[in-house]
Design a protein around this motif. Structure first.
Motif, PDB file in Angstrom:
ATOM      1  N   ILE A   1      -3.746 -31.403  14.511  1.00 30.84           N
ATOM      2  CA  ILE A   1      -2.424 -31.992  14.717  1.00 30.84           C
ATOM      3  C   ILE A   1      -1.855 -32.366  13.350  1.00 30.84           C
ATOM      4  N   GLY A   2      -0.692 -31.831  13.033  1.00 31.11           N
ATOM      5  CA  GLY A   2      -0.047 -32.157  11.772  1.00 31.11           C
ATOM      6  C   GLY A   2       1.438 -31.884  11.846  1.00 31.11           C
ATOM      7  N   TRP A   3       2.233 -32.845  11.427  1.00 32.13           N
ATOM      8  CA  TRP A   3       3.683 -32.689  11.508  1.00 32.13           C
ATOM      9  C   TRP A   3       4.340 -32.525  10.135  1.00 32.13           C
ATOM     10  N   GLY A   4       3.539 -32.306   9.114  1.00 33.11           N
ATOM     11  CA  GLY A   4       4.090 -32.001   7.799  1.00 33.11           C
ATOM     12  C   GLY A   4       5.117 -33.002   7.320  1.00 33.11           C
ATOM     13  N   SER A   5       6.323 -32.528   7.098  1.00 39.04           N
ATOM     14  CA  SER A   5       7.398 -33.372   6.569  1.00 39.04           C
ATOM     15  C   SER A   5       8.169 -34.089   7.665  1.00 39.04           C
ATOM     16  N   MET A   6       7.836 -33.837   8.927  1.00 39.52           N
ATOM     17  CA  MET A   6       8.605 -34.399  10.038  1.00 39.52           C
ATOM     18  C   MET A   6       8.032 -35.742  10.510  1.00 39.52           C
ATOM     19  N   MET A   7       8.924 -36.645  10.900  1.00 41.73           N
ATOM     20  CA  MET A   7       8.513 -37.919  11.479  1.00 41.73           C
ATOM     21  C   MET A   7       9.660 -38.472  12.305  1.00 41.73           C
ATOM     22  N   VAL A   8       9.332 -39.087  13.445  1.00 39.20           N
ATOM     23  CA  VAL A   8      10.337 -39.785  14.244  1.00 39.20           C
ATOM     24  C   VAL A   8       9.874 -41.218  14.470  1.00 39.20           C
ATOM     25  N   TYR A   9      10.808 -42.138  14.452  1.00 38.72           N
ATOM     26  CA  TYR A   9      10.620 -43.563  14.711  1.00 38.72           C
ATOM     27  C   TYR A   9       9.776 -44.256  13.641  1.00 38.72           C
ATOM     28  N   SER A  10       8.463 -44.038  13.639  1.00 39.49           N
ATOM     29  CA  SER A  10       7.605 -44.741  12.680  1.00 39.49           C
ATOM     30  C   SER A  10       6.252 -44.047  12.608  1.00 39.49           C
ATOM     31  N   LYS A  11       5.488 -44.344  11.567  1.00 31.45           N
ATOM     32  CA  LYS A  11       4.160 -43.752  11.458  1.00 31.45           C
ATOM     33  C   LYS A  11       3.240 -44.267  12.573  1.00 31.45           C
ATOM     34  N   GLU A  12       3.467 -45.491  13.041  1.00 28.20           N
ATOM     35  CA  GLU A  12       2.673 -46.014  14.160  1.00 28.20           C
ATOM     36  C   GLU A  12       2.923 -45.192  15.416  1.00 28.20           C
ATOM     37  N   HIS A  13       4.197 -44.877  15.681  1.00 25.39           N
ATOM     38  CA  HIS A  13       4.532 -44.056  16.844  1.00 25.39           C
ATOM     39  C   HIS A  13       3.858 -42.689  16.745  1.00 25.39           C
ATOM     40  N   MET A  14       3.909 -42.076  15.570  1.00 26.97           N
ATOM     41  CA  MET A  14       3.344 -40.744  15.387  1.00 26.97           C
ATOM     42  C   MET A  14       1.823 -40.757  15.541  1.00 26.97           C
ATOM     43  N   ALA A  15       1.177 -41.759  14.959  1.00 28.15           N
ATOM     44  CA  ALA A  15      -0.284 -41.844  15.046  1.00 28.15           C
ATOM     45  C   ALA A  15      -0.733 -42.057  16.489  1.00 28.15           C
ATOM     46  N   ARG A  16      -0.027 -42.923  17.205  1.00 29.22           N
ATOM     47  CA  ARG A  16      -0.385 -43.180  18.607  1.00 29.22           C
ATOM     48  C   ARG A  16      -0.136 -41.952  19.475  1.00 29.22           C
ATOM     49  N   LEU A  17       0.916 -41.206  19.182  1.00 28.10           N
ATOM     50  CA  LEU A  17       1.183 -39.985  19.926  1.00 28.10           C
ATOM     51  C   LEU A  17       0.054 -38.979  19.704  1.00 28.10           C
ATOM     52  N   ALA A  18      -0.384 -38.843  18.462  1.00 24.71           N
ATOM     53  CA  ALA A  18      -1.430 -37.869  18.137  1.00 24.71           C
ATOM     54  C   ALA A  18      -2.767 -38.237  18.781  1.00 24.71           C
ATOM     55  N   VAL A  19      -3.218 -39.451  18.524  1.00 25.11           N
ATOM     56  CA  VAL A  19      -4.525 -39.868  19.066  1.00 25.11           C
ATOM     57  C   VAL A  19      -4.459 -39.981  20.589  1.00 25.11           C
ATOM     58  N   GLY A  20      -3.343 -40.491  21.091  1.00 18.89           N
ATOM     59  CA  GLY A  20      -3.182 -40.628  22.537  1.00 18.89           C
ATOM     60  C   GLY A  20      -3.242 -39.297  23.258  1.00 18.89           C
ATOM     61  N   SER A  21      -2.652 -38.264  22.660  1.00 14.66           N
ATOM     62  CA  SER A  21      -2.674 -36.939  23.291  1.00 14.66           C
ATOM     63  C   SER A  21      -4.083 -36.352  23.277  1.00 14.66           C
ATOM     64  N   LEU A  22      -4.828 -36.581  22.200  1.00 14.95           N
ATOM     65  CA  LEU A  22      -6.220 -36.116  22.140  1.00 14.95           C
ATOM     66  C   LEU A  22      -7.066 -36.814  23.200  1.00 14.95           C
ATOM     67  N   LYS A  23      -6.832 -38.099  23.365  1.00 19.55           N
ATOM     68  CA  LYS A  23      -7.561 -38.867  24.382  1.00 19.55           C
ATOM     69  C   LYS A  23      -7.231 -38.348  25.783  1.00 19.55           C
ATOM     70  N   GLU A  24      -5.950 -38.063  26.033  1.00 19.92           N
ATOM     71  CA  GLU A  24      -5.531 -37.513  27.321  1.00 19.92           C
ATOM     72  C   GLU A  24      -6.207 -36.171  27.600  1.00 19.92           C
ATOM     73  N   ALA A  25      -6.322 -35.348  26.554  1.00 16.01           N
ATOM     74  CA  ALA A  25      -6.909 -34.016  26.708  1.00 16.01           C
ATOM     75  C   ALA A  25      -8.423 -34.035  26.677  1.00 16.01           C
TER      76      ALA A  25
END
Length: 658
Positions: free
Chosen positions: A305-329
């Motif tokens: 999982i890597g979003w390169g130069s892209m980010m929305v809202y905050s780094k906390e939002h992005m980190a939780r989205l990444a780890v949360g999706s891995l946990k879901e899967a």
């Protein structure tokens, strides 16, 4: 001529040139994904015995230095720019044109730095034989072209197919445009050319008022030639896989088609891996490389999982989205921090303790990673859909999951889903960990997707985009040397002079655009059908106007339409501002109109209120001339917030003189 250069693995690379060395200026702006392909091309050109100098933003110049290639910093640092309020808003809304909305922001661009002047001076000092440039630095290239009267041959480079008009995709800058029913996608390309031509038209008018002769290659007709002309002196290198994304069926064909789809320009896997071990800023820190290898060997294949130069809202939002999706899967994962600098600490406070625990046992955070080395060892790759990263994951035979933000990423997400090489998602700002996790699971386990990716990888791995590009550049240089390029350049200049003399007395460019429409109708069947329909529709609107039954939506908020005359009848949609309507009925007082949409966005028909609380919502068209003006105003308003940095600099100069 034997050329020897050192690359990061300290091995000696030798190559023999079959022609004299070409002095290649490579001009690029943007993110890492915008620079890494041209860095690969530059390295290949040097290995082939040619001389290369990069003209880029400061961070990319540092990367070039790591590989021993000369460079000049001559554009703003895009990383800092995307971190501004304007950049964040553009990513969160998915509207790349908001990056150009300089009229709304005053504190994120240093107008005192004239990058164009730096660029021109550097080019004159380098004395290139050929300029190879990408779109984001086109303004600086245009300035150099004018200063040198287009005497230095150019090759434009694009990483995606959004460089040649087609009825299959729209140009990146027109993606905010909402098409009316029946409008072909080709219309967006025409509108793109017209929008740029209007700027040139205005500039030429100002020049002629001052008694100056306009620069022919920057006249309005030059935009038409650039998009739709044939035998143009500036060919296009399309640096992506033809096996993955072949030429569209409505693109030019034949020996003089003006473009070549080369294949991906990539730095070889072994060079990436060696650079990573040595801590190259382009790839990975040395100590992290070892940790990555151990993590991969410790269990099942991880999800990247890597979003390169892209980010929305905050780094906390992005980190939780990444780890949360891995946990879901239920998957292990490698998360590359990118410009958001994601890490386990980015997960935040105590409310994310479950994600922290899952992360400690199943996730490795990295600062960066060499894609060609890492991706083949992954079960699935999740990213924003930059075309370079997408090609890296697809050529590795790995299912790809794209969470688009803006630009070409939406089309890439659609293509992946359509071709069965992975999945696209909703816009990154709207994506939940639950949805992303479900798609990760499917991409990792769907046998059809896995088989499709394997077959595509076999095709892509046989392509050598860098070598194909080098051979094209060398062939192009021969055409420069034998006078072929000069003939094309002079022929274009003559066509532009003829068009300029024909249209230079126009007060506004509509007559010129009408000629374009006629020419394009002969070239593209969808445009022929659309143009014919528009002529018929205009005639019908004139007839309705003469009967005093022609209305349009004046309110910026649009107009609510209902199925019946009653104010409490069911809603049937909303007519957008500037929709042109035919009155087909009315109540006795005229407070309710039954209308049918003739042009614009909205339902086919409905009942509307001409005014609400004393405010005009729908008004009658006042004159026949207003019919065309309504359409023009509808388009202009969609782009009213766009003021380029160059325009702001000009405005500042005027204020300073005042």
């Amino acid at each position: 001529l034997k050329v020897q250069i050192f690359v990061p693995n300290s091995s000696l690379v030798s190559a023999y040139c079959h022609m004299g060395p070409i002095r290649c200026a490579i001009a690029a702006q943007g993110t890492r994904g915008d620079f890494q392909p041209v860095l690969a091309l530059g390295l290949g050109l040097v290995r082939a015995g040619h001389v290369v100098k990069f003209f880029a933003n400061p961070g990319h110049c540092k990367m070039a230095a790591e590989f021993g290639i000369e460079s000049l910093a001559c554009s703003m640092e895009i990383k800092d720019f995307l971190a501004t309020e304007r950049g964040m808003k553009a990513m969160e809304t998915g509207d790349i044109l908001m990056v150009m909305a300089a009229s709304d922001y005053d504190d994120d661009v240093d107008l005192n730095i004239d990058y164009g002047e730096i660029f021109v001076k550097g080019m004159l000092e380098f004395k290139p034989d050929i300029i190879i440039w990408t779109g984001l630095i086109g303004g600086e290239v245009s300035r150099f072209r004018q200063d040198t009267n287009f005497t230095v041959p150019e090759i434009s480079a694009s990483y995606q197919p959004h460089a040649i008009p087609t009825n299959h995709i729209s140009p990146v800058h027109m993606q905010r445009l909402e098409l009316e029913p029946g409008q072909p996608l080709l219309y967006t390309w025409v509108l793109q050319a017209q929008t740029e031509a209007i700027q040139n038209f205005t500039h030429c008018q100002e020049q002629m008022k001052q008694g100056k002769e306009p620069f022919m290659f920057h006249t309005p007709q030059a935009q038409y030639e650039g998009y739709f002309g044939e035998d143009h002196p500036t060919p296009k290198l399309l640096a992506y896989s033809p096996g993955w994304w072949p030429a569209y069926d409505d693109w030019p064909t034949g020996d003089n088609k003006g473009y070549v789809i080369t294949g991906n320009w990539k730095i070889p896997k072994e060079v990436q891996e060696e650079a990573a071990k040595k801590g190259s800023t382009l790839f990975n820190a040395g100590s992290q490389h070892e940790a990555c290898t151990k993590f991969i060997d410790a269990g099942e294949k991880p999800v990247y999982i890597g979003w390169g130069s892209m980010m929305v809202y905050s780094k906390e939002h992005m980190a939780r989205l990444a780890v949360g999706s891995l946990k879901e899967a239920g998957k292990r994962g490698i998360i590359v921090g990118g410009w958001a600098e994601l890490s386990e600490e980015s997960l935040g406070g105590d409310d994310a303790e479950d994600l922290k625990e899952y992360s400690r046992n199943n996730v490795l955070f990295l600062k960066s990673a060499p894609h060609e080395w890492l991706f083949p060892q992954c079960a699935c790759c999740v990213h924003h859909g930059g075309i370079g990263t997408a090609q890296a994951s697809l050529s590795a035979g790995v299912p790809t999951l794209v969470t688009p933000v803006f630009a070409d990423q939406k089309d890439i997400a659609k293509k992946l889903s359509k071709d069965g090489h992975g999945e696209g998602t909703v816009h990154l700002s709207q994506l939940s960990a639950k949805e992303l996790g479900a798609k990760i699971k499917r991409c990792c386990e769907d046998p059809k997707i896995l088989e499709n990716c394997k077959k595509l990888a076999e095709v892509m791995q046989k392509e050598d985009g860098t070598q194909t590009a080098i051979e094209f550049i060398e062939k192009f240089k021969k055409e420069v040397d034998d006078g072929t390029w000069k003939k094309k350049r002079d022929a274009l200049e003559q066509r532009l002079k003829v068009a300029h003399n024909r249209f230079k007395k126009l007060v506004e460019p509509s007559q010129m655009f009408a000629k374009w429409s006629m020419d394009l109708a002969e070239k593209y069947p969808p445009m022929k059908a659309y143009t014919s329909d528009q002529i018929d529709k205009y005639g019908k609107m004139v007839e309705i106007f003469m009967k005093k039954k022609l209305w349009y939506v004046k309110s910026s908020g649009g107009c609510l339409a209902r199925k019946g005359e009653a104010l409490k009848s069911d809603e049937c949609g909303r007519f957008k501002e500037f929709a042109v309507l035919e009155e087909i009925g009315a109540n006795k007082t005229g407070s309710r109109l039954h209308v049918k949409r003739l042009k614009g966005i909205g339902p086919d028909e409905g009942w509307v209120s001409p005014s609400v609380s004393g405010k005009d919502i729908v008004v009658k068209v006042a004159s026949q001339q207003e019919i065309g003006k309504i359409t023009a105003d509808a388009i202009a308003k969609q782009f009213a917030d766009i003021t380029t940095v160059q325009q702001k600099q000009e405005d500042q100069k005027v204020k300073t003189k005042g």
